[in-house]
Scaffold this motif. Structure first.
Motif, PDB file in Angstrom:
ATOM      1  N   ASP A   1       9.339  11.069  26.497  1.00 56.55           N
ATOM      2  CA  ASP A   1       8.806  11.726  27.528  1.00 56.55           C
ATOM      3  C   ASP A   1       7.603  11.257  28.217  1.00 56.55           C
ATOM      4  O   ASP A   1       6.603  10.903  27.348  1.00 56.55           O
ATOM      5  CB  ASP A   1       8.916  13.333  27.504  1.00 56.55           C
ATOM      6  CG  ASP A   1      10.335  13.967  27.024  1.00 56.55           C
ATOM      7  OD1 ASP A   1      11.226  13.177  27.660  1.00 56.55           O
ATOM      8  OD2 ASP A   1      10.320  14.769  26.519  1.00 56.55           O
ATOM      9  N   PRO A   2       7.255  11.355  29.491  1.00 57.69           N
ATOM     10  CA  PRO A   2       6.276  11.313  30.183  1.00 57.69           C
ATOM     11  C   PRO A   2       4.883  12.454  29.692  1.00 57.69           C
ATOM     12  O   PRO A   2       5.585  13.503  29.429  1.00 57.69           O
ATOM     13  CB  PRO A   2       6.472  11.035  31.501  1.00 57.69           C
ATOM     14  CG  PRO A   2       7.692  12.039  31.658  1.00 57.69           C
ATOM     15  CD  PRO A   2       8.282  11.990  30.189  1.00 57.69           C
ATOM     16  N   SER A   3       3.926  11.840  29.603  1.00 56.42           N
ATOM     17  CA  SER A   3       2.719  12.741  29.406  1.00 56.42           C
ATOM     18  C   SER A   3       1.612  12.834  30.371  1.00 56.42           C
ATOM     19  O   SER A   3       1.670  11.577  31.087  1.00 56.42           O
ATOM     20  CB  SER A   3       1.996  12.367  28.129  1.00 56.42           C
ATOM     21  OG  SER A   3       2.934  12.517  26.919  1.00 56.42           O
ATOM     22  N   GLY A   4       0.864  13.681  30.808  1.00 58.20           N
ATOM     23  CA  GLY A   4       0.099  13.728  31.657  1.00 58.20           C
ATOM     24  C   GLY A   4       0.542  13.248  33.098  1.00 58.20           C
ATOM     25  O   GLY A   4       1.515  13.772  33.695  1.00 58.20           O
ATOM     26  N   ASP A   5      -0.086  12.251  33.472  1.00 67.50           N
ATOM     27  CA  ASP A   5       0.110  11.752  34.932  1.00 67.50           C
ATOM     28  C   ASP A   5       1.086  10.385  34.719  1.00 67.50           C
ATOM     29  O   ASP A   5       1.322   9.641  35.594  1.00 67.50           O
ATOM     30  CB  ASP A   5      -1.078  11.356  35.638  1.00 67.50           C
ATOM     31  CG  ASP A   5      -2.075  12.341  36.306  1.00 67.50           C
ATOM     32  OD1 ASP A   5      -1.287  13.509  36.256  1.00 67.50           O
ATOM     33  OD2 ASP A   5      -3.126  12.096  36.109  1.00 67.50           O
ATOM     34  N   ALA A   6       1.475  10.151  33.623  1.00 67.18           N
ATOM     35  CA  ALA A   6       2.792   9.165  33.295  1.00 67.18           C
ATOM     36  C   ALA A   6       3.839   9.571  34.055  1.00 67.18           C
ATOM     37  O   ALA A   6       4.349  10.789  34.311  1.00 67.18           O
ATOM     38  CB  ALA A   6       2.895   8.843  31.734  1.00 67.18           C
ATOM     39  N   ASP A   7       4.491   8.370  34.529  1.00 65.12           N
ATOM     40  CA  ASP A   7       5.749   8.380  35.246  1.00 65.12           C
ATOM     41  C   ASP A   7       7.056   7.868  34.490  1.00 65.12           C
ATOM     42  O   ASP A   7       7.011   7.432  33.462  1.00 65.12           O
ATOM     43  CB  ASP A   7       5.821   8.257  36.599  1.00 65.12           C
ATOM     44  CG  ASP A   7       5.547   6.755  36.789  1.00 65.12           C
ATOM     45  OD1 ASP A   7       5.689   5.795  35.938  1.00 65.12           O
ATOM     46  OD2 ASP A   7       4.892   6.227  37.749  1.00 65.12           O
ATOM     47  N   PHE A   8       8.215   7.931  34.986  1.00 61.79           N
ATOM     48  CA  PHE A   8       9.451   7.565  34.385  1.00 61.79           C
ATOM     49  C   PHE A   8       9.347   6.031  34.344  1.00 61.79           C
ATOM     50  O   PHE A   8      10.020   5.506  33.470  1.00 61.79           O
ATOM     51  CB  PHE A   8      10.642   8.122  35.112  1.00 61.79           C
ATOM     52  CG  PHE A   8      11.835   7.748  34.259  1.00 61.79           C
ATOM     53  CD1 PHE A   8      12.045   8.408  33.295  1.00 61.79           C
ATOM     54  CD2 PHE A   8      12.900   6.780  34.643  1.00 61.79           C
ATOM     55  CE1 PHE A   8      13.180   8.165  32.352  1.00 61.79           C
ATOM     56  CE2 PHE A   8      14.114   6.786  33.736  1.00 61.79           C
ATOM     57  CZ  PHE A   8      14.252   7.407  32.846  1.00 61.79           C
ATOM     58  N   ASP A   9       8.694   5.074  35.091  1.00 56.41           N
ATOM     59  CA  ASP A   9       8.503   3.930  34.815  1.00 56.41           C
ATOM     60  C   ASP A   9       7.799   3.570  33.575  1.00 56.41           C
ATOM     61  O   ASP A   9       8.287   2.528  32.907  1.00 56.41           O
ATOM     62  CB  ASP A   9       7.832   3.283  36.072  1.00 56.41           C
ATOM     63  CG  ASP A   9       8.433   3.146  37.425  1.00 56.41           C
ATOM     64  OD1 ASP A   9       9.899   3.339  37.327  1.00 56.41           O
ATOM     65  OD2 ASP A   9       7.879   3.020  38.449  1.00 56.41           O
ATOM     66  N   ASP A  10       6.949   4.386  33.149  1.00 53.28           N
ATOM     67  CA  ASP A  10       6.501   3.924  31.917  1.00 53.28           C
ATOM     68  C   ASP A  10       7.210   4.592  30.622  1.00 53.28           C
ATOM     69  O   ASP A  10       7.256   3.946  29.887  1.00 53.28           O
ATOM     70  CB  ASP A  10       4.884   5.208  31.833  1.00 53.28           C
ATOM     71  CG  ASP A  10       3.975   4.885  32.844  1.00 53.28           C
ATOM     72  OD1 ASP A  10       3.561   3.629  32.883  1.00 53.28           O
ATOM     73  OD2 ASP A  10       3.649   5.872  33.476  1.00 53.28           O
ATOM     74  N   VAL A  11       7.965   5.627  30.973  1.00 56.42           N
ATOM     75  CA  VAL A  11       9.030   5.954  29.804  1.00 56.42           C
ATOM     76  C   VAL A  11       9.950   4.683  29.742  1.00 56.42           C
ATOM     77  O   VAL A  11      10.591   4.199  28.514  1.00 56.42           O
ATOM     78  CB  VAL A  11       9.744   6.975  30.220  1.00 56.42           C
ATOM     79  CG1 VAL A  11      10.896   7.405  29.244  1.00 56.42           C
ATOM     80  CG2 VAL A  11       8.954   8.255  30.424  1.00 56.42           C
ATOM     81  N   ARG A  12      10.500   3.930  30.978  1.00 58.08           N
ATOM     82  CA  ARG A  12      11.374   2.961  30.733  1.00 58.08           C
ATOM     83  C   ARG A  12      10.735   1.793  30.192  1.00 58.08           C
ATOM     84  O   ARG A  12      11.296   1.086  29.259  1.00 58.08           O
ATOM     85  CB  ARG A  12      11.760   2.376  32.329  1.00 58.08           C
ATOM     86  CG  ARG A  12      12.673   3.431  33.106  1.00 58.08           C
ATOM     87  CD  ARG A  12      12.801   3.366  34.290  1.00 58.08           C
ATOM     88  NE  ARG A  12      13.060   1.740  34.674  1.00 58.08           N
ATOM     89  CZ  ARG A  12      12.617   0.989  35.692  1.00 58.08           C
ATOM     90  NH1 ARG A  12      11.596   1.556  36.493  1.00 58.08           N
ATOM     91  NH2 ARG A  12      13.212  -0.351  35.873  1.00 58.08           N
ATOM     92  N   TRP A  13       9.531   1.473  30.240  1.00 60.90           N
ATOM     93  CA  TRP A  13       8.714   0.441  29.735  1.00 60.90           C
ATOM     94  C   TRP A  13       8.668   0.824  28.049  1.00 60.90           C
ATOM     95  O   TRP A  13       8.930  -0.037  27.431  1.00 60.90           O
ATOM     96  CB  TRP A  13       7.536   0.441  30.216  1.00 60.90           C
ATOM     97  CG  TRP A  13       6.540  -0.703  29.602  1.00 60.90           C
ATOM     98  CD1 TRP A  13       6.456  -1.895  29.632  1.00 60.90           C
ATOM     99  CD2 TRP A  13       5.566  -0.237  28.500  1.00 60.90           C
ATOM    100  NE1 TRP A  13       5.527  -2.488  28.751  1.00 60.90           N
ATOM    101  CE2 TRP A  13       4.926  -1.620  27.871  1.00 60.90           C
ATOM    102  CE3 TRP A  13       5.122   0.894  27.847  1.00 60.90           C
ATOM    103  CZ2 TRP A  13       4.084  -1.614  27.111  1.00 60.90           C
ATOM    104  CZ3 TRP A  13       4.187   0.719  26.975  1.00 60.90           C
ATOM    105  CH2 TRP A  13       3.646  -0.349  26.552  1.00 60.90           C
ATOM    106  N   ALA A  14       8.413   1.926  27.822  1.00 58.28           N
ATOM    107  CA  ALA A  14       8.246   2.334  26.406  1.00 58.28           C
ATOM    108  C   ALA A  14       9.567   2.208  25.572  1.00 58.28           C
ATOM    109  O   ALA A  14       9.689   1.890  24.507  1.00 58.28           O
ATOM    110  CB  ALA A  14       7.864   3.737  26.281  1.00 58.28           C
ATOM    111  N   ALA A  15      10.825   2.556  26.426  1.00 62.20           N
ATOM    112  CA  ALA A  15      12.198   2.419  25.450  1.00 62.20           C
ATOM    113  C   ALA A  15      12.334   1.233  25.476  1.00 62.20           C
ATOM    114  O   ALA A  15      13.045   0.751  24.264  1.00 62.20           O
ATOM    115  CB  ALA A  15      13.101   2.976  26.458  1.00 62.20           C
ATOM    116  N   ALA A  16      12.019   0.275  26.347  1.00 59.85           N
ATOM    117  CA  ALA A  16      12.056  -1.399  25.920  1.00 59.85           C
ATOM    118  C   ALA A  16      11.407  -1.699  24.890  1.00 59.85           C
ATOM    119  O   ALA A  16      11.698  -2.486  24.036  1.00 59.85           O
ATOM    120  CB  ALA A  16      11.772  -2.216  27.236  1.00 59.85           C
ATOM    121  N   CYS A  17      10.045  -1.194  24.763  1.00 57.42           N
ATOM    122  CA  CYS A  17       9.523  -1.632  23.628  1.00 57.42           C
ATOM    123  C   CYS A  17       9.872  -1.253  22.163  1.00 57.42           C
ATOM    124  O   CYS A  17      10.214  -2.066  21.260  1.00 57.42           O
ATOM    125  CB  CYS A  17       7.993  -0.900  23.923  1.00 57.42           C
ATOM    126  SG  CYS A  17       7.070  -1.628  25.042  1.00 57.42           S
TER     127      CYS A  17
END
Length: 293
Positions: A126-142
């Motif tokens: 899940d995103p934290s703070g000001d992170a957005d869903f693009d960051d979640v997509r990147w994390a899932a790929a990792c």
């Protein structure tokens, strides 16, 4: 197929959308051919909203005495006793649960015949703070990339809420403590690689804008939202299985599909069809992980 009577079928469960209990039940009847195989043999926790999603939810593990005897159950240990959980082994049960205002079934990560030995491992992102869903997509790929590197087959799912679940299939030979320790090692490796973007810090105040690699669901009696479950949120978004290739779609959102729109995906090929392979060994994956770091 049973003729299941839905009490108070006109009861509105999603007031902003006018979605009634009968519409919820009909949705679960339509989606059962995809949903039930991912529920079969697993204890459930029922998220019930008898007063609609604006009321207080009832997170219920025990099977009420009035449930019909054709609803399968499993008596599983808890601290100081046992709980008789419902088990959804067929479409009729899924529809019946909807008739009980169960908007969202949450499933165990193990099956009832070996409850201490999971066949699923889940990373909740899940995103934290000001992170957005693009960051979640990147994390899932990792996460998915590292799990594939250590030869664990993976699946990807929108949660219908704020993020994504990365799910790995296991062979049920390791207990929850072993699986969770492995998941912790995976998150530790990824956080060390990307300390500015990922975190395994459980305290929200210490996460900043980094994506939290949540492994807390990998424990006995913990649950995760089931595939194709409706979330108790405006719009009735659905936790939807997706293919890894869809992660690259900039239009992807955690609530992209809803009770009223997911039907288009049911007419397409199952995105998880080719990932339904046998589970793999966590211990072997852990050895491979040691070779990578």
């Amino acid at each position: 197929m049973r003729d299941i009577e839905i009490s108070r079928p006109e009861k509105v469960l999603f007031p902003d959308d006018g979605i009634t209990k009968s519409e919820l039940a009909e949705y679960y009847r339509r989606v059962a051919f995809r949903a039930v195989p991912r529920l079969r043999g697993r204890a459930l926790m029922m998220e019930r909203h008898p007063d609609g999603i604006g009321g207080k939810p009832l997170m219920q593990k025990n099977t009420p005495d009035y449930f019909p005897d054709w609803v399968h159950t499993a008596e599983l240990a808890k601290e100081g006793g046992t709980v008789r959980h419902p088990v959804c082994d067929d479409a009729d049960t899924l529809v019946y649960l909807a008739g009980q205002a169960c908007t969202t079934p949450h499933r165990w990560l193990s099956k009832t015949d070996r409850p201490h030995h999971p066949d699923l491992l889940v990373f909740d992102l899940d995103p934290s703070g000001d992170a957005d869903f693009d960051d979640v997509r990147w994390a899932a790929a990792c996460v998915g990339g590292l799990l594939e590197t250590v030869e664990l087959p993976t699946q990807l799912m929108t949660t219908g809420s704020r993020g994504l679940h990365v799910i790995a299939a296991l062979d049920r030979k390791s207990d929850f403590d072993t699986v969770r320790a492995f998941a912790r090692r995976v998150s530790g490796v990824l956080v060390a690689r990307h300390p500015g973007r990922l975190t395994d810090e459980p305290r929200k105040a210490d996460r900043g804008d980094r994506i939290y690699l949540d492994i807390q669901r990998n424990a006995y009696a913990q649950t995760a939202v089931a595939p194709y479950a409706v979330r108790a949120r405006p719009g009735a978004p659905v936790a939807t299985p997706i293919a890894w290739s869809e992660l690259e779609d900039p239009a992807l959102r955690p609530d992209r599909w809803s009770l009223r729109t997911v039907g288009e995906r049911l007419r397409e090929d199952d995105p998880w069809a080719r990932t339904g392979v046998r589970g793999r060994s966590v211990r072997a994956a852990d050895r491979r992980l040691s070779d990578k770091v």
